[in-house]
Design a protein around this motif. Structure first.
Motif, PDB file in Angstrom:
ATOM      1  N   THR A 103     -21.836 -23.954   7.579  1.00 25.81           N
ATOM      2  CA  THR A 103     -22.101 -23.923   9.015  1.00 25.81           C
ATOM      3  C   THR A 103     -22.585 -25.267   9.528  1.00 25.81           C
ATOM      4  OG1 THR A 103     -22.653 -21.573   8.929  1.00 25.81           O
ATOM      5  CG2 THR A 103     -23.433 -22.812  10.836  1.00 25.81           C
ATOM      6  N   SER A 104     -23.610 -25.813   8.885  1.00 27.27           N
ATOM      7  CA  SER A 104     -24.224 -27.040   9.379  1.00 27.27           C
ATOM      8  C   SER A 104     -23.594 -28.297   8.822  1.00 27.27           C
ATOM      9  CB  SER A 104     -25.720 -27.035   9.036  1.00 27.27           C
ATOM     10  OG  SER A 104     -25.894 -27.056   7.627  1.00 27.27           O
TER      11      SER A 104
ATOM     12  N   ARG B  68     -31.015 -24.842  11.932  1.00 29.78           N
ATOM     13  CA  ARG B  68     -30.777 -25.516  13.209  1.00 29.78           C
ATOM     14  C   ARG B  68     -31.966 -26.396  13.564  1.00 29.78           C
ATOM     15  NH1 ARG B  68     -28.447 -21.754  17.122  1.00 29.78           N
ATOM     16  NH2 ARG B  68     -26.697 -23.124  17.483  1.00 29.78           N
TER      17      ARG B  68
ATOM     18  N   PHE C 175     -29.592 -20.021  22.868  1.00 39.57           N
ATOM     19  CA  PHE C 175     -28.948 -19.784  21.571  1.00 39.57           C
ATOM     20  C   PHE C 175     -29.617 -18.666  20.776  1.00 39.57           C
ATOM     21  CE2 PHE C 175     -27.913 -24.526  21.791  1.00 39.57           C
ATOM     22  CZ  PHE C 175     -26.640 -24.284  22.302  1.00 39.57           C
TER      23      PHE C 175
ATOM     24  N   GLU D  90     -27.682 -16.130  18.276  1.00 39.32           N
ATOM     25  CA  GLU D  90     -26.665 -16.590  17.337  1.00 39.32           C
ATOM     26  C   GLU D  90     -27.107 -16.362  15.895  1.00 39.32           C
ATOM     27  OE1 GLU D  90     -24.347 -20.095  19.781  1.00 39.32           O
ATOM     28  OE2 GLU D  90     -25.622 -20.656  18.106  1.00 39.32           O
TER      29      GLU D  90
ATOM     30  N   PHE E  30     -25.425 -16.921  11.621  1.00 38.37           N
ATOM     31  CA  PHE E  30     -24.340 -17.429  10.780  1.00 38.37           C
ATOM     32  C   PHE E  30     -24.596 -16.995   9.341  1.00 38.37           C
ATOM     33  CE2 PHE E  30     -25.211 -20.342  14.243  1.00 38.37           C
ATOM     34  CZ  PHE E  30     -23.976 -20.439  14.877  1.00 38.37           C
TER      35      PHE E  30
ATOM     36  N   SER F 165     -19.824 -15.220  11.668  1.00 34.33           N
ATOM     37  CA  SER F 165     -20.637 -15.978  12.622  1.00 34.33           C
ATOM     38  C   SER F 165     -20.640 -15.301  13.978  1.00 34.33           C
ATOM     39  CB  SER F 165     -20.082 -17.405  12.782  1.00 34.33           C
ATOM     40  OG  SER F 165     -19.958 -18.046  11.530  1.00 34.33           O
TER      41      SER F 165
ATOM     42  N   TYR G 291     -21.428 -16.550  17.698  1.00 30.28           N
ATOM     43  CA  TYR G 291     -21.711 -17.636  18.628  1.00 30.28           C
ATOM     44  C   TYR G 291     -22.022 -17.018  19.987  1.00 30.28           C
ATOM     45  CZ  TYR G 291     -19.469 -20.635  15.152  1.00 30.28           C
ATOM     46  OH  TYR G 291     -19.137 -21.290  14.002  1.00 30.28           O
ATOM     47  N   GLY G 292     -23.072 -17.500  20.642  1.00 33.76           N
ATOM     48  CA  GLY G 292     -23.411 -16.820  21.882  1.00 33.76           C
ATOM     49  C   GLY G 292     -24.281 -17.599  22.824  1.00 33.76           C
ATOM     50  N   SER G 293     -23.897 -18.781  23.200  1.00 40.30           N
ATOM     51  CA  SER G 293     -24.681 -19.533  24.182  1.00 40.30           C
ATOM     52  C   SER G 293     -24.591 -18.866  25.549  1.00 40.30           C
ATOM     53  CB  SER G 293     -24.166 -20.974  24.268  1.00 40.30           C
ATOM     54  OG  SER G 293     -24.822 -21.680  25.286  1.00 40.30           O
TER      55      SER G 293
ATOM     56  N   HIS H 225     -20.176 -13.873  23.676  1.00 34.76           N
ATOM     57  CA  HIS H 225     -20.294 -14.251  22.265  1.00 34.76           C
ATOM     58  C   HIS H 225     -19.032 -13.823  21.531  1.00 34.76           C
ATOM     59  CE1 HIS H 225     -21.635 -10.016  21.844  1.00 34.76           C
ATOM     60  NE2 HIS H 225     -21.158 -10.135  20.615  1.00 34.76           N
ATOM     61  N   TRP H 226     -18.755 -14.553  20.452  1.00 33.37           N
ATOM     62  CA  TRP H 226     -17.562 -14.243  19.662  1.00 33.37           C
ATOM     63  C   TRP H 226     -17.807 -14.680  18.229  1.00 33.37           C
ATOM     64  CZ3 TRP H 226     -14.711 -18.611  17.902  1.00 33.37           C
ATOM     65  CH2 TRP H 226     -15.132 -19.828  18.472  1.00 33.37           C
TER      66      TRP H 226
END
Length: 547
Positions: free
Chosen positions: A188-189, A196, A471, A474, A476, A509, A511-513, A546-547
C-alpha cells in the motif's frame, strides 16, 4: 476494492541469485605439494557458536565452493584427503556479502606428524562485487552508533547516495526493502511500513544483525527497485544463552517547561522505549532460538489554536471571540460535542515489535529456519486534516499491524549442488478511523473559509473546520505470499545459479476521501462567513464515494 497481483521471475545466471539472503560463503582451491589441484578432497565448514556444519568435495581442478552460509562465527574450515594430513583453519566470521577465499595446500601424511591448524582473522572481509555502489552497516555499527527512535533504517544515511528512504535521487517508493532475503515492502505505502502517520519501526533494531544499502545497481540479482535496495539480515541464537534489556527515555522533566511560544507547558512530553532480547540453545549444536520485544510509548502535546494573548491571535490569524463563536455555533447548530475543542491536549502513541526465530540443524544436509516478525502501532489523534484550524473532534486515529512469517530450508543436495527454498506470508493492515468523539461511521466536514478577525490594526483571515477527518474511513489489507527457490550448481569451470521468485498479492482496500460529504461556508455580499455558518447557508457541498 480488491486487487490480485502475481509476479514471477526466473533467473539463470553464472554468479549471484535473485532474492539473496546472506551472500556469504567460502571458496578456494586445495592443492598438493606440487601446487596441483586435488580432486575429491573433503572440505567441511562448521560454525562453532551454533554447530552448523556442511560439507563438500573439490572438483577436478581442486576448487570448492560454499554458498549462502549462515552469518556469524567463528567458522572452522577443515580439509581432509586419504593419504594426506588434515588441515584446519579457524577464526573466520561471516558478515553479509563476505566471500572468504582460502587456498589450502595439503601434504602427504608421511611428511607430517599431526594435524596442521592455522587461525584465521575475524576481520577478513572479501566483498562480493556488486554492479553499483553498496554500503554495509555491520552489527558493530548498529551497536555503537546513536539512533534516534531506534529504527535501523535511520542508518541508511551512512550511504552517501541515501537521504531517508530516497536512494540515488529516486522516490522513496522506488526503494526496495528485504529482510532475510524476502520482500519487506508494503504494497500500500510502497515503504517499509503501512503507516499513514509514519510508524516508528518495521522491526526491532535489536533483531537486526546487519544490513546493506545497495545503490545504482543494474544487476539481476536485485529486483523490484528503481533506486536501490535495503537488505537486512536478522539475528539468531547460539550455543550460549545470552540476552539484553534496555530502557531509553526522554523524560518529561528533561524537556523545556515552556512551549515554543513561551507559555508554561501543562502536557506530558516524554518518550520511553524498552524491551529485551534472549537467545540460546534448545538442543546444543542442533536447535537454537532468538526472541526480541521492543515497546515505544510516546506522549507529546497536541496544540490546537491555543490562544492566550494577542500574539497568539496574530499567529493563528483569529481572535479568541471569533474562535469561541465558531465553536458555539458548532454546538448549537451542528451537534459539536461539549468537550474542549481547542487548546493543548495530550497525544499518546504506543508501538510494539515482537520477533522470534528458530534455527534447526535437522541433519548434516538440511538447515531449517523459521522466523516471525510482528509490529503493531496505534497512533491516537495521529491524523490531522488540511485546514489551518482543525478542532479536536476532527483528528483521526491511525492503527497499523504488520506480520511476516518466513520458513527457509537450506539443503546440501550433493557435493556440487546446494538448494535454498524460502516461503513467506506477509500481512499488512492499516485502518484510519474517526477520533473518540465521533461515531465510527464518521460525519461530514464543515469548513468555514476566510473568517475575518481584527487583530490590532490588521484584518487577518483564516479557515476553520469541524466534523470528521476526510480519510477516517479508509482501510488497507494485504496478504502477500512469496516463494523463492535458488539452486546452486558447481561444475569444473562454471558456478551456476538457477532461481525462481513467485509472489502473489491479495489486496483489499477501502478508499474513501470525503465519503460523508464536505460543506463549504464563506462570506456573501451581506453576510460574513460565520453568519452564513450560523444560518446553515453553505455555498458548496461535495460528496465522494468509497470504492
Amino acid at each position: 476494492m480488491k486487487e490480485f497481483l502475481l509476479t514471477t521471475c526466473l533467473t539463470v545466471i553464472g554468479t549471484g541469485l535473485y532474492a539473496q539472503t546472506t551472500q556469504a560463503g567460502f571458496a578456494g582451491k586445495i592443492t598438493d605439494e606440487n601446487s596441483r589441484g586435488v580432486q575429491g578432497a573433503s572440505v567441511e565448514v562448521r560454525n562453532e557458536s551454533t554447530g552448523f556444519t556442511t560439507k563438500t568435495s573439490t572438483n577436478v581442478n581442486g576448487d570448492y565452493n560454499f554458498k549462502e552460509l549462515p552469518l556469524g562465527g567463528p567458522y572452522t574450515l577443515k580439509v581432509s584427503y586419504i593419504g594426506y594430513g588434515e588441515q584446519i583453519r579457524r577464526g573466520f566470521n561471516l558478515n553479509q556479502g563476505d566471500l572468504i577465499r582460502q587456498n589450502i595446500s595439503i601434504q602427504n601424511a608421511s611428511n607430517v606428524l599431526e594435524t596442521v591448524e592455522l587461525k584465521g582473522t575475524s576481520t577478513l572481509k572479501n566483498q562480493i562485487e556488486n554492479l553499483g555502489a553498496a554500503t554495509s552497516v555491520t552489527a558493530k555499527d548498529i551497536a555503537k552508533l546513536p539512533v534516534n527512535g531506534r529504527n535501523f533504517t535511520s542508518l541508511m544515511d551512512l550511504s552517501p547516495l541515501s537521504k531517508g528512504d530516497n536512494i540515488g535521487g529516486q522516490l522513496g517508493s522506488s526503494t526496495n526493502f528485504t529482510i532475510d532475503g524476502m520482500n519487506a515492502k508494503n504494497p500500500t505505502s510502497a515503504g517499509s511500513t503501512t503507516s499513514r502517520s509514519g510508524a516508528p519501526f518495521s522491526i526491532s533494531i535489536e533483531a537486526v544483525r546487519e544490513f546493506k544499502v545497495v545503490t545504482n545497481q543494474y544487476d539481476v540479482t536485485y529486483g523490484r527497485a528503481g533506486g536501490g535496495t535495503v537488505s537486512a539480515v536478522t539475528k539468531q541464537g547460539t550455543n550460549k544463552t545470552q540476552g539484553s534489556a534496555w530502557v531509553y527515555s526522554r523524560a518529561d522533566w528533561l524537556s523545556s517547561p515552556n512551549t515554543i511560544d513561551g507559555k508554561k507547558r501543562t502536557n506530558d512530553f516524554s518518550t520511553y522505549q524498552y524491551g529485551f532480547t534472549l537467545g540460546g540453545p534448545i538442543i546444543k549444536d542442533k536447535l537454537h532460538y532468538f526472541v526480541a520485544w521492543d515497546h515505544l510509548q510516546d506522549t507529546r502535546p497536541l496544540i490546537i489554536a491555543d490562544i492566550t494573548s494577542t500574539l497568539d491571535e496574530e499567529r493563528f490569524r483569529i481572535t479568541q471571540d471569533n474562535l469561541n463563536a465558531f465553536v458555539d455555533i458548532g454546538r448549537e447548530k451542528y451537534g459539536l460535542s461539549n468537550d474542549r475543542q481547542f487548546g493543548s491536549f495530550d497525544k499518546k502513541r504506543g508501538s510494539d515489535a515482537v520477533f522470534g526465530r528458530i534455527d534447526w540443524q535437522i541433519n548434516s544436509s538440511n538447515l531449517l529456519t523459521i522466523r516471525n516478525n510482528f509490529t503493531s502501532d496505534l497512533n491516537k489523534l495521529g491524523l490531522q486534516d488540511n485546514k489551518p484550524i482543525t478542532l479536536y473532534e476532527s483528528y483521526g486515529n491511525d492503527k497499523n499491524i504488520d506480520n511476516s512469517f518466513l520458513a527457509t530450508l537450506r539443503t546440501s543436495v550433493s557435493a556440487n549442488v546446494t538448494n535454498e527454498l524460502k516461503l513467506q506470508h506477509l500481512y499488512t493492515y492499516q485502518n484510519s478511523s474517526p477520533g473518540d468523539l465521533l461515531p465510527s461511521q464518521n460525519i461530514p466536514r464543515a469548513i468555514v473559509e476566510n473568517i475575518v478577525s481584527k487583530v490590532g490594526s490588521n484584518d487577518l483571515k483564516t479557515t476553520a473546520q469541524l466534523g470528521g477527518h476526510r480519510f477516517a474511513q479508509e482501510s488497507f489489507k494485504n496478504n502477500v505470499f512469496q516463494l523463492v527457490n535458488n539452486l546452486y550448481y558447481s561444475t569444473d569451470k562454471i558456478n551456476y545459479t538457477f532461481g525462481v521468485d513467485l509472489m502473489y498479492t491479495h489486496a483489499s482496500s477501502i478508499y474513501g476521501s470525503e465519503v460523508n460529504g464536505r460543506f463549504h461556508f464563506g462570506a456573501s455580499d451581506s453576510r460574513t462567513a460565520l453568519q452564513n455558518f450560523q444560518d446553515r447557508n453553505a455555498y458548496n457541498y461535495t460528496e465522494k464515494y468509497h470504492w
